[in-house]
Design a protein around this motif. Structure first.
Motif, short mmCIF file in Angstrom:
data_model
loop_
_atom_site.label_atom_id
_atom_site.label_comp_id
_atom_site.label_asym_id
_atom_site.label_seq_id
_atom_site.Cartn_x
_atom_site.Cartn_y
_atom_site.Cartn_z
N LYS A 231 33.87 38.73 36.19
CA LYS A 231 33.97 39.91 35.33
C LYS A 231 32.59 40.54 35.21
CE LYS A 231 38.34 39.39 34.23
NZ LYS A 231 39.38 40.36 34.61
N HIS A 233 31.84 43.82 33.86
CA HIS A 233 31.89 45.09 33.13
C HIS A 233 30.50 45.56 32.73
CE1 HIS A 233 36.17 44.67 33.12
NE2 HIS A 233 36.16 43.59 32.33
N GLU A 256 43.79 45.10 30.15
CA GLU A 256 42.82 44.07 29.78
C GLU A 256 41.94 44.53 28.62
OE1 GLU A 256 38.88 41.84 31.68
OE2 GLU A 256 39.87 43.48 32.73
N GLU A 258 38.57 44.44 27.47
CA GLU A 258 37.28 44.13 28.09
C GLU A 258 36.32 43.44 27.13
OE1 GLU A 258 37.29 47.82 31.32
OE2 GLU A 258 35.93 47.87 29.59
N SER A 261 35.86 39.70 27.71
CA SER A 261 35.18 39.23 28.91
C SER A 261 33.72 38.92 28.60
CB SER A 261 35.26 40.29 30.00
OG SER A 261 36.60 40.56 30.33
#
Length: 344
Positions: A231, A233, A256, A258, A261
């Motif tokens: 992940k 991001h 999802e 985020e 994460s």
């Protein structure tokens, strides 16, 4: 030394960053907590480590330690034991103020460097210090003091080796800074490939310098976080722009969240070789400092400081009275937090 890690790190074959045989010395300085029962400021805690190479490749290196509680250079393990077996220096009732205590710390470091000359036997050395932690000790290391002369009314030493013979002074002072609030953050880097094309990078763990390379410029060592995995991001946006997602019993409608994460921020170390003597390359010294940050004994990642400075810090952190002596003011706590890598 029981292995050749420093030899391999600093003197690999066909190395473009040629470095003379030289020692590296790390100096750690910390303010103690004040106590309302006593007047004046407490003495500073100072620990030091010297990594000394063999005269020839393939021979044994040495690692020495020193502290202002037990002020003599000796094998690092013995120096650490002697330091931990002694009490931290108590407050005195002489009423010494903040400036006088920092001046005294500078004098103690100069004495340590003077005594170190007997151990080095003519071998040159570079001195590594935390510029943030020692900001009040040596005015000559401040950015705004470069090119100026010492203030005759200031009781502090201008530089760590001020007043010592040239042969006892370091060939360079490598100023480290891990205070993230003062560091630039890597946003993107354009990397030029061997085929002449370029590609943008959002993260990197390499060593960089400013593109225009002004005189006396620093180098910046960036580090990717350990949770930079599947992940990513944080490569493209901050938590403020994270998509909260959508919960639904229908799998096709789910999005999802985020925020769940792993997120991260890259860390930066500033490496600035200063007062570098002729015959020594600032770039080679900066690369050496970066390489010495990869020599952790018990894990695979970097240490916050290069090995000599890291070892000096660990002497203090491992003292049984450290928690009692830990300073309470915000600035000193921030310095220790950054030195530990963000731990409170």
């Amino acid at each position: 030394m029981i292995d050749d890690r420093f030899e391999r790190a600093l003197y690999p074959e066909d190395d473009p960053y040629l470095l003379p045989r030289m020692a590296f010395v790390g100096i750690h300085i910390r303010k103690q907590a004040t106590h309302r029962k006593y007047k004046g400021q407490p003495k500073r805690i100072i620990t030091a480590t010297a990594v000394i190479p063999s005269r020839k490749a393939g021979e044994t290196w040495r690692m020495l330690g020193w502290s202002n509680i037990h002020p003599q250079w000796e094998h690092y393990a013995r120096a650490q034991s002697n330091f931990h077996a002694s009490n931290y220096p108590l407050h005195t009732q002489d009423g010494q103020d903040e400036m006088q205590r920092w001046a005294q710390a500078g004098e103690d470091v100069r004495t340590a460097l003077q005594d170190l000359s007997d151990e080095l036997d003519g071998l040159p050395y570079a001195l590594m210090i935390d510029g943030h932690a020692s900001r009040r000790v040596w005015p000559g290391l401040h950015n705004n003091k470069q090119g100026l002369s010492p203030d005759p009314d200031d009781p502090r030493l201008w530089l760590p080796g001020s007043g010592l013979p040239a042969s006892w002074n370091p060939v360079s002072i490598i100023r480290m800074n891990c205070a993230q609030a003062e560091m630039p953050r890597l946003v993107s880097v354009i990397e030029k490939l061997k085929n002449g094309t370029t590609k943008p990078l959002k993260t990197s763990s390499d060593l960089y310098y400013p593109e225009d390379r002004p005189e006396g410029h620093p180098w910046f060592l960036f580090t990717e976080p350990r949770n930079y995995g599947k992940k990513r991001h944080g490569q493209w946006k901050t938590r403020w722009r994270a998509d909260p997602g959508k919960a639904s019993k229908n799998a096709d409608e789910r999005k999802e969240n985020e925020l769940n994460s792993p997120w991260y921020s890259m860390t930066t170390r500033e490496i600035t070789p200063m007062y570098t003597r002729d015959g020594y390359e600032r770039e080679a010294l900066a690369v050496a400092a970066a390489r010495l940050s990869h020599q952790a004994l018990s894990w695979s990642d970097r240490t916050r400081y290069p090995a000599p400075l890291h070892a000096a810090l660990q002497m203090d952190l491992g003292h049984p009275q450290f928690r009692r002596s830990e300073p309470k003011d915000a600035e000193s706590l921030e310095i220790l937090r950054e030195a530990r890598g963000g731990d409170a």
